[in-house]
Write a protein that holds these residues in place. Structure first.
Motif, PDB file in Angstrom:
ATOM      1  N   PHE A  85      89.810 -44.474 116.068  1.00  0.00           N
ATOM      2  CA  PHE A  85      89.773 -43.417 115.052  1.00  0.00           C
ATOM      3  C   PHE A  85      88.553 -43.578 114.148  1.00  0.00           C
ATOM      4  N   LEU A  86      88.343 -44.775 113.645  1.00  0.00           N
ATOM      5  CA  LEU A  86      87.228 -45.008 112.723  1.00  0.00           C
ATOM      6  C   LEU A  86      85.882 -44.768 113.418  1.00  0.00           C
ATOM      7  N   THR A  87      85.770 -45.171 114.676  1.00  0.00           N
ATOM      8  CA  THR A  87      84.550 -44.909 115.435  1.00  0.00           C
ATOM      9  C   THR A  87      84.317 -43.412 115.597  1.00  0.00           C
ATOM     10  N   SER A  88      85.384 -42.699 115.945  1.00  0.00           N
ATOM     11  CA  SER A  88      85.301 -41.254 116.164  1.00  0.00           C
ATOM     12  C   SER A  88      84.814 -40.515 114.925  1.00  0.00           C
ATOM     13  N   VAL A  89      85.459 -40.749 113.797  1.00  0.00           N
ATOM     14  CA  VAL A  89      85.116 -39.998 112.590  1.00  0.00           C
ATOM     15  C   VAL A  89      83.744 -40.421 112.056  1.00  0.00           C
ATOM     16  N   SER A  90      83.394 -41.680 112.233  1.00  0.00           N
ATOM     17  CA  SER A  90      82.057 -42.125 111.811  1.00  0.00           C
ATOM     18  C   SER A  90      80.971 -41.380 112.596  1.00  0.00           C
ATOM     19  N   LEU A  91      81.168 -41.221 113.908  1.00  0.00           N
ATOM     20  CA  LEU A  91      80.212 -40.458 114.716  1.00  0.00           C
ATOM     21  C   LEU A  91      80.138 -39.005 114.248  1.00  0.00           C
ATOM     22  N   SER A  92      81.295 -38.426 113.945  1.00  0.00           N
ATOM     23  CA  SER A  92      81.333 -37.033 113.493  1.00  0.00           C
ATOM     24  C   SER A  92      80.579 -36.857 112.176  1.00  0.00           C
ATOM     25  N   ILE A  93      80.770 -37.803 111.251  1.00  0.00           N
ATOM     26  CA  ILE A  93      80.082 -37.734 109.949  1.00  0.00           C
ATOM     27  C   ILE A  93      78.571 -37.856 110.135  1.00  0.00           C
ATOM     28  N   PHE A  94      78.154 -38.827 110.931  1.00  0.00           N
ATOM     29  CA  PHE A  94      76.726 -39.042 111.172  1.00  0.00           C
ATOM     30  C   PHE A  94      76.095 -37.812 111.825  1.00  0.00           C
ATOM     31  N   GLY A  95      76.741 -37.276 112.866  1.00  0.00           N
ATOM     32  CA  GLY A  95      76.216 -36.094 113.553  1.00  0.00           C
ATOM     33  C   GLY A  95      76.155 -34.881 112.651  1.00  0.00           C
ATOM     34  N   THR A  96      77.151 -34.717 111.792  1.00  0.00           N
ATOM     35  CA  THR A  96      77.183 -33.577 110.872  1.00  0.00           C
ATOM     36  C   THR A  96      76.032 -33.630 109.876  1.00  0.00           C
ATOM     37  N   ILE A  97      75.766 -34.800 109.331  1.00  0.00           N
ATOM     38  CA  ILE A  97      74.667 -34.942 108.365  1.00  0.00           C
ATOM     39  C   ILE A  97      73.321 -34.658 109.030  1.00  0.00           C
ATOM     40  N   ILE A  98      73.113 -35.204 110.237  1.00  0.00           N
ATOM     41  CA  ILE A  98      71.851 -34.963 110.956  1.00  0.00           C
ATOM     42  C   ILE A  98      71.691 -33.479 111.267  1.00  0.00           C
ATOM     43  N   ALA A  99      72.791 -32.810 111.693  1.00  0.00           N
ATOM     44  CA  ALA A  99      72.723 -31.380 112.006  1.00  0.00           C
ATOM     45  C   ALA A  99      72.363 -30.564 110.763  1.00  0.00           C
ATOM     46  N   ALA A 100      72.956 -30.913 109.629  1.00  0.00           N
ATOM     47  CA  ALA A 100      72.693 -30.165 108.394  1.00  0.00           C
ATOM     48  C   ALA A 100      71.245 -30.302 107.940  1.00  0.00           C
ATOM     49  N   LEU A 101      70.609 -31.420 108.298  1.00  0.00           N
ATOM     50  CA  LEU A 101      69.224 -31.665 107.876  1.00  0.00           C
ATOM     51  C   LEU A 101      68.207 -31.346 108.965  1.00  0.00           C
ATOM     52  N   ALA A 102      68.685 -30.894 110.137  1.00  0.00           N
ATOM     53  CA  ALA A 102      67.816 -30.737 111.312  1.00  0.00           C
ATOM     54  C   ALA A 102      66.653 -29.781 111.050  1.00  0.00           C
ATOM     55  N   PRO A 103      65.402 -30.258 111.248  1.00  0.00           N
ATOM     56  CA  PRO A 103      64.235 -29.390 111.040  1.00  0.00           C
ATOM     57  C   PRO A 103      63.792 -28.649 112.303  1.00  0.00           C
ATOM     58  N   SER A 104      64.361 -29.044 113.473  1.00  0.00           N
ATOM     59  CA  SER A 104      63.932 -28.444 114.733  1.00  0.00           C
ATOM     60  C   SER A 104      65.120 -28.279 115.670  1.00  0.00           C
ATOM     61  N   PHE A 105      64.916 -27.487 116.718  1.00  0.00           N
ATOM     62  CA  PHE A 105      65.981 -27.234 117.682  1.00  0.00           C
ATOM     63  C   PHE A 105      66.401 -28.525 118.392  1.00  0.00           C
ATOM     64  N   GLY A 106      65.433 -29.356 118.767  1.00  0.00           N
ATOM     65  CA  GLY A 106      65.739 -30.589 119.483  1.00  0.00           C
ATOM     66  C   GLY A 106      66.614 -31.528 118.667  1.00  0.00           C
ATOM     67  N   ILE A 107      66.322 -31.682 117.389  1.00  0.00           N
ATOM     68  CA  ILE A 107      67.130 -32.562 116.531  1.00  0.00           C
ATOM     69  C   ILE A 107      68.520 -31.970 116.319  1.00  0.00           C
ATOM     70  N   LEU A 108      68.594 -30.652 116.164  1.00  0.00           N
ATOM     71  CA  LEU A 108      69.908 -30.008 116.017  1.00  0.00           C
ATOM     72  C   LEU A 108      70.746 -30.216 117.265  1.00  0.00           C
ATOM     73  N   LEU A 109      70.140 -30.107 118.440  1.00  0.00           N
ATOM     74  CA  LEU A 109      70.867 -30.323 119.692  1.00  0.00           C
ATOM     75  C   LEU A 109      71.344 -31.770 119.802  1.00  0.00           C
ATOM     76  N   ALA A 110      70.482 -32.728 119.411  1.00  0.00           N
ATOM     77  CA  ALA A 110      70.878 -34.145 119.440  1.00  0.00           C
ATOM     78  C   ALA A 110      72.039 -34.405 118.488  1.00  0.00           C
ATOM     79  N   ALA A 111      72.011 -33.773 117.324  1.00  0.00           N
ATOM     80  CA  ALA A 111      73.099 -33.933 116.358  1.00  0.00           C
ATOM     81  C   ALA A 111      74.402 -33.371 116.900  1.00  0.00           C
ATOM     82  N   ARG A 112      74.308 -32.259 117.630  1.00  0.00           N
ATOM     83  CA  ARG A 112      75.511 -31.672 118.247  1.00  0.00           C
ATOM     84  C   ARG A 112      76.118 -32.643 119.270  1.00  0.00           C
ATOM     85  N   VAL A 113      75.279 -33.349 119.987  1.00  0.00           N
ATOM     86  CA  VAL A 113      75.762 -34.331 120.962  1.00  0.00           C
ATOM     87  C   VAL A 113      76.520 -35.453 120.255  1.00  0.00           C
ATOM     88  N   ILE A 114      75.991 -35.919 119.122  1.00  0.00           N
ATOM     89  CA  ILE A 114      76.667 -36.982 118.359  1.00  0.00           C
ATOM     90  C   ILE A 114      78.007 -36.475 117.818  1.00  0.00           C
TER      91      ILE A 114
END
Length: 455
Positions: A67-96
């Protein structure tokens, strides 16, 4: 359960919330329609690749660790997606983000089937059905509101407080419920499943840009199918398989799996194509699109626990057969709609469709897993979750590809009207969905109540 449900809701909300912004993101990042849909397809592809691994992890690691691993990944990916400056970074954040959901969804189902007795699982799965349906269904509505008032980045910032609440609640309250075993994570099996699922989904997705006759498309699909075949054969030869294929010995499990795959292919592709139809063919704003889809979403939220209790009381056929019929009726109506269709008709049809989906999804999943012995629950959950997510990814890729191809042909051969072309492309997709829905109606007639095996 509250911590698990909140994490699952956010993951599933994120699955579809960005769909309503795809048209904007196409212009913002200067990419094509078939490229931008990788923000959805890549999410499902990650789920398809990682969920089988989760079946092993649930037997090796504690509930709390997962559970802790799962939600930690979700939090990290969400923050990266919100800050994504390009399509490639947004796609990588979606994967996380998807990696986090790939753990929490099977984990939640496994917890339900561990702590609830068979006669109570329908009600519990009904609540999970609320999460499964409310997340993807409310995504377009809330995202539409956000897009009309703020930028697309806030679709991700909106979910962050919920994830922080979930991880805090889970850290305090979630114990270990898994039966830990010394199951080996076979590297070759992981590679074969990654090549298999990745090749198939990439091939179908790339067909939108390259065409179905392209060598890379054909090669990817052939390599993917070969990888899946080798993966399945290896599992049957291993003493401790990554996924136990003995689950397929149950006819009810196989029937439920097929219906699950069709339902998710239809539902998830609809959640991408329908907003496109409304915004392009009917010239409706993103926020108005979300509002028109809201009644069906709310109905599901209200009725999902009730449907779960109906399953416990009356059995699967009394719930699933009417649900498949309603879905078929919804697709039949959608297939007749064009640029002059009244908005109230679209909203009403969505209510019918989502009621049918609500009757089918949780009930099918419960009956499918009830047919297995308890020791096969992690394998059965991993198989069903993987199949439905991969089918969702393929469904989105194929349906968007077909819709785009039909639109282009219409623009060239019939009339230079983007509204009418979008309506023609959507109608083709809805007709295919209708054919698949009719197949599900036929399958539902063979359902009977599974008797849980204790061995």
């Amino acid at each position: 359960m509250a911590a698990l449900f909140v994490a699952g809701f956010v993951g599933l909300f994120s699955e579809t919330a960005l769909n309503i912004a795809l048209s904007q993101l196409t212009a913002i990042f200067a990419v094509s329609n078939t490229t931008v849909q990788w923000l959805a397809t890549g999410y499902f592809l990650t789920l398809g690749i990682l969920v089988p691994v989760t079946g092993v992890l649930m037997q090796r690691l504690t509930t709390r660790q997962l559970f802790l691993t799962s939600v930690s990944l979700s939090i990290f990916g969400t923050i990266i997606a919100a800050l994504a400056p390009s399509f490639g970074i947004l796609l990588a954040a979606r994967v996380i983000q998807a990696a986090g959901l790939a753990i929490v969804l099977p984990l939640t189902q496994n917890v339900i089937f561990t702590i609830f007795t068979p006669d109570k699982r329908g009600g519990a799965m009904g609540v999970m059905g609320l999460v499964i349906l409310a997340g993807p269904a409310l995504g377009p509505t809330l995202a539409g509101l956000i897009l009309d008032t703020l930028s697309w980045h806030w679709i991700f910032w909106f979910t962050l407080p919920f994830l922080l609440f979930s991880i805090a609640l889970g850290y305090i309250h979630i114990p270990n419920l898994n039966e830990l075993r010394k199951v080996r994570l076979d590297a070759l099996s992981v590679c074969l499943s990654t090549i298999g699922f990745g090749g198939v989904v990439y091939g179908f997705s790339a067909a939108g840009d390259r065409g179905w006759g392209d060598g890379l498309v054909t090669g990817s699909i052939v390599v993917g199918l070969s990888g899946l075949l080798l993966f399945a054969l290896r599992q049957t030869k291993m003493e401790m398989p990554m996924l136990n294929m003995k689950a397929f010995r149950s006819p009810l499990f196989v029937l439920g799996l097929i219906m699950n795959m069709i339902t998710f292919l239809n539902m998830l592709s609809l959640l991408v194509v329908l907003p496109m139809f409304m915004q392009i063919a009917l010239v409706v704003t993103a926020f108005a699109t979300g509002l028109l889809l809201l009644p069906g979403s709310l109905l599901n939220c209200i009725l999902s626990p009730v449907i779960g209790r109906m399953f416990d009381r009356y059995g699967p056929r009394a719930v699933i057969v009417p649900g498949t019929i309603l879905i078929a009726v919804g697709y039949l109506l959608y297939a007749t709609y064009g640029t002059e269709t009244a908005l109230w008709a679209v909203a009403l049809t969505h209510v019918v469709m989502m009621l049918g989906v609500g009757l089918v999804i949780a009930s099918v999943q419960t009956n499918t897993l009830n047919a297995l012995p308890r020791r096969y629950y992690p394998d059965g959950i991993a198989i069903t979750q993987t199949a439905q997510q991969v089918c969702g990814a393929i469904g989105i890729a194929v349906m968007v590809s077909l819709m785009t191809a039909k639109q282009n042909r219409y623009l060239e051969a019939v009339a230079p009207s983007i509204e009418e072309a979008a309506a023609a492309g959507s109608s083709l997709v809805f007709k295919i969905g209708l054919a698949l829905a009719v197949v599900n109606v036929a399958i539902s007639l063979f359902f009977r109540k599974a008797r849980p095996v204790q061995a």
